[in-house]
Design an enzyme around this catalytic site. Structure first.
Site, PDB file in Angstrom:
ATOM      1  N   SER A 210     -15.322  -4.050  -4.838  1.00  0.00           N
ATOM      2  CA  SER A 210     -14.723  -3.013  -5.521  1.00  0.00           C
ATOM      3  C   SER A 210     -15.047  -2.716  -6.721  1.00  0.00           C
ATOM      4  CB  SER A 210     -13.059  -3.209  -5.155  1.00  0.00           C
ATOM      5  OG  SER A 210     -12.455  -2.054  -5.423  1.00  0.00           O
TER       6      SER A 210
ATOM      7  N   HIS B  25     -11.020  -1.215   3.245  1.00  0.00           N
ATOM      8  CA  HIS B  25     -11.403  -1.624   1.832  1.00  0.00           C
ATOM      9  C   HIS B  25     -11.223  -3.260   1.660  1.00  0.00           C
ATOM     10  CE1 HIS B  25     -12.522  -1.048  -2.321  1.00  0.00           C
ATOM     11  NE2 HIS B  25     -11.588  -1.821  -2.697  1.00  0.00           N
TER      12      HIS B  25
ATOM     13  N   GLU C  23     -12.481   3.534   4.695  1.00  0.00           N
ATOM     14  CA  GLU C  23     -12.057   3.126   3.499  1.00  0.00           C
ATOM     15  C   GLU C  23     -12.470   4.506   2.624  1.00  0.00           C
ATOM     16  OE1 GLU C  23     -14.053   0.600   0.765  1.00  0.00           O
ATOM     17  OE2 GLU C  23     -14.766  -0.384   2.477  1.00  0.00           O
TER      18      GLU C  23
END
Length: 301
Positions: free
Chosen positions: A144, A267, A237
Protein backbone atom coordinates in the site's frame (compact mmCIF):
# COMPACT_ATOMS: atom_id res chain seq x y z
CA UNK A 1 -13.67 -21.26 -1.57
CA UNK A 2 -11.15 -18.66 -0.45
CA UNK A 3 -13.28 -15.83 -1.84
CA UNK A 4 -15.93 -16.97 0.59
CA UNK A 5 -13.30 -16.90 3.34
CA UNK A 6 -12.44 -13.34 2.42
CA UNK A 7 -16.07 -12.24 2.56
CA UNK A 8 -16.40 -13.85 5.99
CA UNK A 9 -13.28 -12.02 7.20
CA UNK A 10 -14.57 -8.71 5.87
CA UNK A 11 -17.96 -9.30 7.50
CA UNK A 12 -16.28 -9.88 10.86
CA UNK A 13 -14.22 -6.72 10.39
CA UNK A 14 -17.36 -4.72 9.66
CA UNK A 15 -18.48 -5.45 13.20
CA UNK A 16 -15.54 -3.38 14.45
CA UNK A 17 -15.52 -0.30 12.16
CA UNK A 18 -12.94 2.48 12.37
CA UNK A 19 -13.64 5.15 15.00
CA UNK A 20 -15.97 7.86 13.80
CA UNK A 21 -14.01 10.59 15.62
CA UNK A 22 -11.55 10.95 12.75
CA UNK A 23 -8.83 11.48 15.35
CA UNK A 24 -5.53 10.07 14.02
CA UNK A 25 -4.51 8.53 17.33
CA UNK A 26 -7.91 6.87 17.71
CA UNK A 27 -7.47 5.32 14.28
CA UNK A 28 -3.97 4.11 15.15
CA UNK A 29 -5.15 2.54 18.39
CA UNK A 30 -8.07 0.87 16.60
CA UNK A 31 -5.86 -0.59 13.88
CA UNK A 32 -3.22 -1.85 16.31
CA UNK A 33 -5.89 -3.53 18.46
CA UNK A 34 -7.50 -5.10 15.39
CA UNK A 35 -4.20 -6.57 14.16
CA UNK A 36 -2.80 -7.60 17.55
CA UNK A 37 -4.31 -11.14 17.53
CA UNK A 38 -2.83 -11.98 14.11
CA UNK A 39 -0.07 -14.56 14.67
CA UNK A 40 3.58 -14.11 13.77
CA UNK A 41 5.19 -16.80 11.61
CA UNK A 42 6.73 -19.61 13.62
CA UNK A 43 10.48 -19.80 14.13
CA UNK A 44 10.97 -16.11 13.35
CA UNK A 45 12.59 -14.07 16.13
CA UNK A 46 11.58 -10.43 16.58
CA UNK A 47 14.25 -7.97 17.69
CA UNK A 48 13.56 -4.25 18.24
CA UNK A 49 16.03 -1.77 16.78
CA UNK A 50 16.07 2.03 16.64
CA UNK A 51 17.02 3.54 13.30
CA UNK A 52 17.04 7.29 12.76
CA UNK A 53 15.02 7.71 15.95
CA UNK A 54 12.26 5.33 14.81
CA UNK A 55 11.28 2.06 16.47
CA UNK A 56 11.90 -0.60 13.82
CA UNK A 57 12.15 -4.39 14.01
CA UNK A 58 14.44 -7.12 12.77
CA UNK A 59 12.65 -10.39 12.02
CA UNK A 60 15.12 -13.26 11.80
CA UNK A 61 14.07 -16.71 10.59
CA UNK A 62 15.93 -19.78 11.78
CA UNK A 63 18.94 -20.26 9.49
CA UNK A 64 18.72 -16.78 7.98
CA UNK A 65 21.06 -16.18 5.04
CA UNK A 66 24.13 -14.29 6.17
CA UNK A 67 24.62 -10.78 4.85
CA UNK A 68 21.22 -10.49 3.17
CA UNK A 69 18.49 -8.07 4.23
CA UNK A 70 14.95 -7.43 3.09
CA UNK A 71 13.78 -3.92 3.94
CA UNK A 72 10.01 -3.98 4.44
CA UNK A 73 7.82 -0.86 4.57
CA UNK A 74 4.34 -1.22 6.06
CA UNK A 75 1.19 0.44 4.76
CA UNK A 76 -1.49 2.44 6.55
CA UNK A 77 -1.99 5.47 4.36
CA UNK A 78 0.88 7.34 6.07
CA UNK A 79 -1.60 7.76 8.96
CA UNK A 80 -1.40 4.51 10.95
CA UNK A 81 0.35 1.17 11.00
CA UNK A 82 3.59 -0.02 12.54
CA UNK A 83 6.03 -2.92 12.43
CA UNK A 84 3.83 -4.57 15.07
CA UNK A 85 0.56 -4.22 13.18
CA UNK A 86 2.12 -5.58 9.98
CA UNK A 87 4.22 -8.28 11.62
CA UNK A 88 2.16 -10.99 9.91
CA UNK A 89 3.50 -9.81 6.54
CA UNK A 90 7.07 -9.12 7.66
CA UNK A 91 7.46 -12.41 9.55
CA UNK A 92 6.10 -14.50 6.71
CA UNK A 93 8.38 -12.69 4.27
CA UNK A 94 11.27 -13.67 6.54
CA UNK A 95 10.08 -17.27 6.69
CA UNK A 96 9.43 -17.58 2.97
CA UNK A 97 12.60 -15.81 1.80
CA UNK A 98 14.98 -17.21 4.40
CA UNK A 99 16.27 -13.67 4.93
CA UNK A 100 16.36 -11.29 7.85
CA UNK A 101 13.71 -8.63 7.38
CA UNK A 102 14.07 -5.06 8.62
CA UNK A 103 10.55 -3.71 9.20
CA UNK A 104 10.83 0.07 9.02
CA UNK A 105 8.84 2.55 11.06
CA UNK A 106 8.52 6.09 9.76
CA UNK A 107 6.97 9.34 10.97
CA UNK A 108 3.19 9.42 10.53
CA UNK A 109 0.83 12.10 9.24
CA UNK A 110 -0.71 14.51 9.93
CA UNK A 111 1.86 15.39 12.61
CA UNK A 112 4.58 14.78 10.03
CA UNK A 113 3.39 15.83 6.56
CA UNK A 114 5.00 14.94 3.24
CA UNK A 115 7.69 14.10 2.49
CA UNK A 116 8.64 13.04 6.05
CA UNK A 117 7.71 9.36 5.66
CA UNK A 118 9.44 9.09 2.29
CA UNK A 119 12.58 10.66 3.74
CA UNK A 120 12.58 8.24 6.68
CA UNK A 121 12.39 5.17 4.46
CA UNK A 122 15.16 6.46 2.22
CA UNK A 123 17.24 7.13 5.34
CA UNK A 124 16.67 3.52 6.46
CA UNK A 125 17.98 2.29 3.10
CA UNK A 126 21.06 4.51 3.47
CA UNK A 127 21.51 3.14 7.00
CA UNK A 128 21.54 -0.42 5.65
CA UNK A 129 24.21 0.51 3.11
CA UNK A 130 26.23 2.18 5.86
CA UNK A 131 26.10 -1.08 7.86
CA UNK A 132 27.95 -2.75 5.01
CA UNK A 133 25.09 -4.42 3.16
CA UNK A 134 25.76 -4.50 -0.56
CA UNK A 135 23.03 -3.47 -2.93
CA UNK A 136 22.97 -6.95 -4.46
CA UNK A 137 22.18 -8.36 -1.01
CA UNK A 138 19.30 -5.95 -0.34
CA UNK A 139 15.66 -6.04 -1.41
CA UNK A 140 12.83 -3.57 -0.91
CA UNK A 141 9.27 -4.69 -0.15
CA UNK A 142 6.23 -2.59 0.68
CA UNK A 143 2.46 -2.80 0.81
CA UNK A 144 0.00 0.00 0.00
CA UNK A 145 1.60 3.31 1.07
CA UNK A 146 4.67 1.26 1.92
CA UNK A 147 4.79 0.05 -1.68
CA UNK A 148 4.85 3.66 -2.78
CA UNK A 149 7.81 4.36 -0.50
CA UNK A 150 9.69 1.17 -1.41
CA UNK A 151 9.55 2.09 -5.09
CA UNK A 152 10.34 5.73 -4.34
CA UNK A 153 13.41 4.65 -2.38
CA UNK A 154 14.71 2.60 -5.30
CA UNK A 155 14.20 5.57 -7.65
CA UNK A 156 15.94 7.94 -5.22
CA UNK A 157 18.83 5.52 -4.76
CA UNK A 158 19.32 5.28 -8.51
CA UNK A 159 19.14 9.04 -8.98
CA UNK A 160 21.61 9.58 -6.11
CA UNK A 161 24.09 7.11 -7.57
CA UNK A 162 23.68 4.68 -4.66
CA UNK A 163 23.73 0.89 -5.07
CA UNK A 164 20.35 -0.44 -6.14
CA UNK A 165 18.59 -3.32 -4.39
CA UNK A 166 18.53 -6.70 -6.08
CA UNK A 167 14.73 -6.86 -6.15
CA UNK A 168 11.50 -5.01 -5.49
CA UNK A 169 8.23 -6.52 -4.27
CA UNK A 170 5.16 -4.26 -4.26
CA UNK A 171 1.88 -5.41 -2.70
CA UNK A 172 -1.11 -3.25 -3.72
CA UNK A 173 1.08 -0.14 -3.98
CA UNK A 174 -0.63 3.26 -3.62
CA UNK A 175 0.87 5.23 -6.50
CA UNK A 176 -1.83 7.11 -8.40
CA UNK A 177 -2.47 9.70 -5.69
CA UNK A 178 -4.36 11.89 -8.14
CA UNK A 179 -6.86 9.04 -8.56
CA UNK A 180 -6.91 9.16 -12.35
CA UNK A 181 -6.78 5.43 -13.04
CA UNK A 182 -9.91 3.56 -14.14
CA UNK A 183 -10.23 1.52 -10.94
CA UNK A 184 -10.42 4.68 -8.83
CA UNK A 185 -13.82 5.26 -10.40
CA UNK A 186 -14.95 1.71 -11.17
CA UNK A 187 -14.08 0.39 -7.69
CA UNK A 188 -14.59 3.56 -5.64
CA UNK A 189 -16.44 1.58 -2.93
CA UNK A 190 -13.99 -1.33 -2.74
CA UNK A 191 -13.35 -2.80 0.74
CA UNK A 192 -10.60 -1.77 3.16
CA UNK A 193 -9.54 1.27 1.12
CA UNK A 194 -12.28 3.12 -0.75
CA UNK A 195 -12.10 6.47 -2.49
CA UNK A 196 -13.16 8.37 0.62
CA UNK A 197 -10.49 6.81 2.84
CA UNK A 198 -7.81 7.31 0.19
CA UNK A 199 -8.85 10.95 0.00
CA UNK A 200 -8.42 11.25 3.77
CA UNK A 201 -4.96 9.69 3.62
CA UNK A 202 -3.90 12.07 0.88
CA UNK A 203 -5.31 15.13 2.63
CA UNK A 204 -3.57 14.36 5.93
CA UNK A 205 -0.19 13.51 4.40
CA UNK A 206 -0.12 15.77 1.34
CA UNK A 207 -2.33 18.66 2.40
CA UNK A 208 -2.92 20.79 -0.66
CA UNK A 209 0.30 19.58 -2.26
CA UNK A 210 0.75 18.22 -5.75
CA UNK A 211 -0.57 14.64 -5.92
CA UNK A 212 1.87 13.86 -8.74
CA UNK A 213 4.98 15.37 -7.17
CA UNK A 214 8.04 13.07 -7.30
CA UNK A 215 8.53 13.87 -3.61
CA UNK A 216 5.42 11.85 -2.71
CA UNK A 217 4.89 9.33 -5.50
CA UNK A 218 7.17 7.60 -7.99
CA UNK A 219 4.20 6.88 -10.28
CA UNK A 220 5.47 9.08 -13.11
CA UNK A 221 9.17 8.46 -12.52
CA UNK A 222 11.59 7.16 -15.13
CA UNK A 223 11.70 3.42 -14.43
CA UNK A 224 14.88 2.78 -16.41
CA UNK A 225 17.44 0.65 -14.63
CA UNK A 226 15.27 -0.46 -11.73
CA UNK A 227 15.73 -4.01 -10.43
CA UNK A 228 13.47 -7.01 -11.13
CA UNK A 229 10.05 -6.28 -9.66
CA UNK A 230 7.12 -8.40 -8.50
CA UNK A 231 3.73 -6.68 -8.16
CA UNK A 232 0.69 -8.27 -6.51
CA UNK A 233 -2.72 -6.59 -6.57
CA UNK A 234 -6.31 -7.73 -6.06
CA UNK A 235 -8.96 -7.53 -8.76
CA UNK A 236 -11.36 -6.06 -6.19
CA UNK A 237 -9.49 -2.97 -5.08
CA UNK A 238 -9.42 0.75 -5.67
CA UNK A 239 -5.70 0.71 -6.47
CA UNK A 240 -5.81 -2.04 -9.07
CA UNK A 241 -5.02 0.24 -11.99
CA UNK A 242 -2.04 1.72 -10.11
CA UNK A 243 -0.30 -1.64 -10.36
CA UNK A 244 -1.40 -2.33 -13.91
CA UNK A 245 -0.15 1.03 -15.16
CA UNK A 246 3.12 0.69 -13.25
CA UNK A 247 3.78 -2.76 -14.70
CA UNK A 248 3.20 -1.45 -18.22
CA UNK A 249 5.53 1.50 -17.65
CA UNK A 250 8.23 -0.73 -16.18
CA UNK A 251 7.99 -3.16 -19.06
CA UNK A 252 8.29 -0.29 -21.54
CA UNK A 253 11.44 0.87 -19.71
CA UNK A 254 13.03 -2.56 -19.94
CA UNK A 255 12.52 -3.57 -16.31
CA UNK A 256 11.95 -7.26 -15.61
CA UNK A 257 8.50 -7.03 -14.01
CA UNK A 258 5.93 -9.64 -13.05
CA UNK A 259 2.32 -8.63 -12.31
CA UNK A 260 -0.01 -11.04 -10.50
CA UNK A 261 -3.69 -10.08 -10.40
CA UNK A 262 -5.43 -11.93 -7.56
CA UNK A 263 -8.97 -12.62 -8.68
CA UNK A 264 -11.62 -11.65 -6.14
CA UNK A 265 -9.09 -10.38 -3.60
CA UNK A 266 -9.26 -7.01 -1.87
CA UNK A 267 -6.60 -4.49 -0.96
CA UNK A 268 -3.77 -5.87 1.20
CA UNK A 269 -5.25 -9.33 1.45
CA UNK A 270 -1.83 -10.47 2.71
CA UNK A 271 -2.79 -9.06 6.13
CA UNK A 272 -5.20 -12.00 6.41
CA UNK A 273 -2.53 -14.58 5.51
CA UNK A 274 -3.05 -16.95 8.47
CA UNK A 275 -6.76 -17.18 7.67
CA UNK A 276 -6.81 -16.77 3.89
CA UNK A 277 -5.13 -19.15 1.46
CA UNK A 278 -4.41 -16.46 -1.14
CA UNK A 279 -2.84 -14.23 1.50
CA UNK A 280 -0.26 -16.83 2.48
CA UNK A 281 0.25 -17.90 -1.13
CA UNK A 282 1.06 -14.30 -2.08
CA UNK A 283 3.71 -14.06 0.63
CA UNK A 284 5.16 -17.45 -0.33
CA UNK A 285 5.47 -16.26 -3.93
CA UNK A 286 7.10 -13.04 -2.74
CA UNK A 287 9.59 -15.07 -0.72
CA UNK A 288 10.42 -17.25 -3.72
CA UNK A 289 10.93 -14.14 -5.85
CA UNK A 290 13.31 -12.67 -3.28
CA UNK A 291 15.31 -15.92 -3.13
CA UNK A 292 15.54 -16.03 -6.90
CA UNK A 293 16.79 -12.47 -7.34
CA UNK A 294 19.56 -12.27 -4.77
CA UNK A 295 22.68 -14.38 -4.32
CA UNK A 296 22.42 -17.28 -1.92
CA UNK A 297 25.17 -15.75 0.18
CA UNK A 298 26.31 -12.14 -0.06
CA UNK A 299 28.33 -11.20 3.02
CA UNK A 300 28.54 -7.58 4.13
CA UNK A 301 31.58 -5.64 2.99
Amino acid sequence: MSVEQLHAILAMGAQNPPPSSGNPQDMRDWFEAMMAPTPTAQEVAVEPVTINGQGCEFLRPVGAAEGRLVIYVHGGGWLFGSPRSHRVIASNLARASGCTVLSVQYRLAPENPAPAAHDDVFAAYQWALAQGYRGEALALVGDSAGGNMALATAVRARDAGLPLPAALVLLSPALDLAGQGASHSELADAPLVDRGLMGLFNALYLGEGDRSSPLVTPFDADMTGLPPTLIHVGSWELLRSDSQTLAARMQAAGVAVELRLWEGMCHNHQLFAPFLEEGMESLDQAGAFLRAHAPASAPAQ
